[in-house]
Design an enzyme around this catalytic site. Structure first.
Site, PDB file in Angstrom:
ATOM      1  N   HIS A   1       0.829  -1.198   0.000  1.00 49.83           N
ATOM      2  CA  HIS A   1       0.000   0.000   0.000  1.00 49.83           C
ATOM      3  C   HIS A   1       0.869   1.256   0.000  1.00 49.83           C
ATOM      4  O   HIS A   1       1.931   1.301   0.625  1.00 49.83           O
ATOM      5  CB  HIS A   1      -0.921   0.007   1.229  1.00 49.83           C
ATOM      6  CG  HIS A   1      -2.101   0.902   1.081  1.00 49.83           C
ATOM      7  ND1 HIS A   1      -2.057   2.249   1.366  1.00 49.83           N
ATOM      8  CD2 HIS A   1      -3.362   0.648   0.654  1.00 49.83           C
ATOM      9  CE1 HIS A   1      -3.241   2.785   1.133  1.00 49.83           C
ATOM     10  NE2 HIS A   1      -4.054   1.842   0.701  1.00 49.83           N
ATOM     11  N   HIS A   2       0.368   2.274  -0.700  1.00 51.71           N
ATOM     12  CA  HIS A   2       1.132   3.513  -0.819  1.00 51.71           C
ATOM     13  C   HIS A   2       1.308   4.214   0.529  1.00 51.71           C
ATOM     14  O   HIS A   2       2.208   5.036   0.699  1.00 51.71           O
ATOM     15  CB  HIS A   2       0.432   4.456  -1.807  1.00 51.71           C
ATOM     16  CG  HIS A   2       1.369   5.268  -2.640  1.00 51.71           C
ATOM     17  ND1 HIS A   2       2.532   5.805  -2.151  1.00 51.71           N
ATOM     18  CD2 HIS A   2       1.318   5.637  -3.941  1.00 51.71           C
ATOM     19  CE1 HIS A   2       3.143   6.485  -3.102  1.00 51.71           C
ATOM     20  NE2 HIS A   2       2.435   6.391  -4.197  1.00 51.71           N
TER      21      HIS A   2
END
Length: 464
Positions: free
Chosen positions: A140-141
Site C-alpha cells: 500500500h502507498h
C-alpha cells in the site's frame, strides 16, 4: 504501541476506494542458477515461511483508527500477524508465456488490500516456460511509495552470485550494506503536495517569488513545474478499479547512444520514446489532440552522485506529440526539460517542492477529496525514470533478469509510464486503468519502433 501516521501516509487511505486502489508494486523476473528448478526456489520460500519470527517491523504494521487515536490513522503491530496470509504461491498454466504473466499480475494488481491486516502481499509465480520465475510484491502507498517498494526489493538482493542464506523479501536486512541501498530517487504525486504544503506554512514569505515565477512561466508556456496548456486526451478520463500491466526492456546502451548523438540525457530519450509511442497510439485511435501532450516528470536536481537526500522536483515536459518528425520531438523534449531545470536553479529545496506541488495540486486535491472531475488536466501522463544499479543482482544465486515497477493510476490519469534500469537494460513498465486503456502491447511495440526511428534519425546503429 500505536504510532501516529504521517499526513502523507493517511491521505492514501482516505483517498482509497474499490474503484481507486492505492497500492504500488514491483515485479522481479529471476533466472535460477544452473541445475536449479522453480521447485528449488519454492523450497527456499517455504523454508523462509517457517521463520515467521524473522519479519522486519515494517511488514508487521497494520493501519488502525479508533476513539483512542481520535479517529486519526495510526500504525500498530498486528497482534495476530500471520505470514502465511501475506506470502502466496501462484502458477501460470504450463507452458506459461510472458503475456500470461502480465495477465496474472494485472489481476493481482487490481484488488484492494485487506485493511484489517498489514497492507502487503508477495506472490511467488511459477510456470514460465523459459524456466524463470517471478516475484510480485504489492504494498500500500501508505506503507511505501513506488520507489520505496523498489528499495525494499533491492535491499534483499546481492551483487554476489555465490551468496546464499539470503533473507526473503519480508525478512530483516543489514542496512549497512551499501550495495543494497544505492537506489534511485523519485517522488509520489500526493506526497509531494503534502510535503510542500507543510513547508509552505513554515516558509510562506520566502516562497512567494518562486510561486509567482512558476505561474508566470505557465502563463507564457515556458518550461517549469506548472502547465496550463495540457489538452484533454483519451488518457485523462475517470477510471475504474481494474488494472492492466505490461512491460518490456531494451539495452540501455541503445538509449545512451541516441542521447549522446542528440546532446540530450537518457531521461530525455525516455520521454521522446514515450512521446512517439503515445502519438502513434492515439493516431491509431483517431484521438490525437492538436496541441502537444504534457508529461509530469519527477526529476532529481542533485549535482552530485550521492544517493542520499531528496533534492527533487516535478517538471512539466512538452512531449511535442503534434510533430511528426522523431528528431524534432526529441529536440523539443530536450529543450523543454532544460528550460524547466533552469527555472529551478537558485531555488531552495522547499521552494522547489512548493513549485512542484502547485503544478499537480488540482489533480492531487481531486484524488484526496473525491471531487475528481477536472475541466482540463494539469498534465496528460506521468513518465518517471528511476535509475538502478549497473551491476547484475542476485537472490540466493538466482540472477535478476528484470525489475519492473507497477504504479497507481488515478482519476484523470489512466496511464502511468515508469522506467527503471538494471544490469545494462532499461525496462518500461506500463500501468493503466483496465477499462480505459485495455491493450498495452501496442504501446510497447511503438516504444521499440520509436527507439529505432531515433537511431535512424541520428544515424546511430543498434548494437548487434
Amino acid at each position: 504501541m500505536r504510532l501516529p501516521m504521517s499526513p502523507t501516509d493517511s491521505m492514501f487511505l482516505l483517498g482509497e476506494s474499490r474503484e481507486h486502489p492505492m497500492h504500488v508494486g514491483g515485479l522481479l523476473l529471476l533466472q535460477p542458477p544452473e541445475g536449479a528448478t522453480d521447485q528449488d526456489i519454492r523450497a527456499l520460500f517455504v523454508e523462509a515461511l517457517s521463520r515467521d519470527d524473522d519479519v522486519a517491523p515494517l511488514w508487521r504494521r497494520r493501519a488502525v483508527r479508533s476513539l483512542s487515536t481520535l479517529w486519526q490513522w495510526a500504525w500498530e503491530e498486528d497482534p495476530r500477524f500471520d505470514l502465511d496470509h501475506h506470502v502466496r504461491f501462484n502458477a501460470l498454466p504450463r507452458p506459461g508465456g510472458i503475456d500470461e504473466l502480465w495477465e496474472l499480475v494485472s489481476r493481482l494488481h487490481s484488488t484492494v488490500l485487506d485493511r484489517s491486516r498489514p497492507l502487503w502481499e508477495i506472490y511467488l509465480i511459477e510456470g514460465l516456460a523459459d524456466g524463470r520465475y517471478a516475484i510480485y510484491v504489492k504494498i500500500h502507498h501508505s506503507l511505501a511509495d513506488g520507489v520505496g517498494a523498489m528499495k525494499l526489493l533491492r535491499r534483499v538482493l546481492s551483487t554476489d552470485p555465490c551468496e546464499t542464506g539470503m533473507p526473503a523479501p519480508w525478512g530483516t536486512v543489514d542496512r549497512s550494506d551499501p550495495a543494497r541501498s544505492a537506489v534511485g530517487t523519485a517522488i509520489d504525486l500526493p506526497g509531494a503536495i503534502v510535503r510542500a504544503v507543510r513547508a509552505t506554512v513554515a516558509e510562506a514569505v520566502g516562497l512567494v517569488p518562486a510561486l509567482v515565477g512558476t505561474v508566470d512561466r505557465a502563463l507564457h508556456d515556458r518550461g517549469g513545474s506548472m502547465s496550463l496548456s495540457a489538452p484533454n486526451s483519451m488518457f485523462n478520463v475517470p477510471i475504474a478499479g481494474a488494472r492492466r500491466f505490461a512491460a518490456r526492456s531494451w539495452p540501455l546502451e541503445r538509449v545512451q547512444m541516441v542521447a549522446k548523438a542528440a546532446g540530450a540525457t537518457v531521461n530525455d530519450v525516455v520521454l521522446a520514446m514515450s512521446a512517439g509511442a503515445l502519438r502513434t497510439f492515439m493516431l491509431e485511435h483517431d484521438a490525437l489532440p492538436d496541441d502537444p501532450l504534457i508529461a509530469m516528470v519527477p526529476v532529481s536536481l542533485r549535482k552530485d552522485k550521492d544517493p542520499g537526500g531528496n533534492d527533487i522536483g516535478v517538471l512539466m515536459c512538452n512531449l511535442a506529440t503534434h510533430l511528426a518528425d522523431p528528431q524534432a520531438r526529441l529536440d523539443a523534449v530536450r529543450d523543454s526539460m532544460a528550460e524547466g531545470k533552469q527555472s529551478m536553479e537558485g531555488m531552495s529545496t522547499v521552494s522547489r517542492l512548493a513549485a512542484s506541488a502547485l503544478g499537480i495540486a488540482p489533480l492531487a486535491v481531486g484524488v484526496l477529496t473525491g471531487n475528481r472531475a477536472l475541466p482540463r488536466p494539469p498534465f496528460n501522463v506521468i513518465v518517471s525514470n528511476v535509475p538502478g544499479p549497473t551491476d547484475p543482482l542476485y537472490w540466493n544465486g538466482c540472477r535478476v533478469d528484470a525489475l519492473y515497477p507497477l504504479s497507481v493510476p488515478v482519476d484523470g490519469q489512466a496511464l502511468n509510464i515508469t522506467c527503471t534500469s538494471t544490469d545494462g537494460e532499461i525496462a518500461f513498465g506500463l500501468t493503466s486503468c483496465g477499462r480505459s486503456i485495455r491493450q498495452l502491447d501496442p504501446l510497447l511495440d511503438h516504444l521499440g519502433a520509436e527507439l529505432e526511428a531515433l537511431e535512424a534519425a541520428y544515424e546511430v546503429g543498434a548494437p548487434a
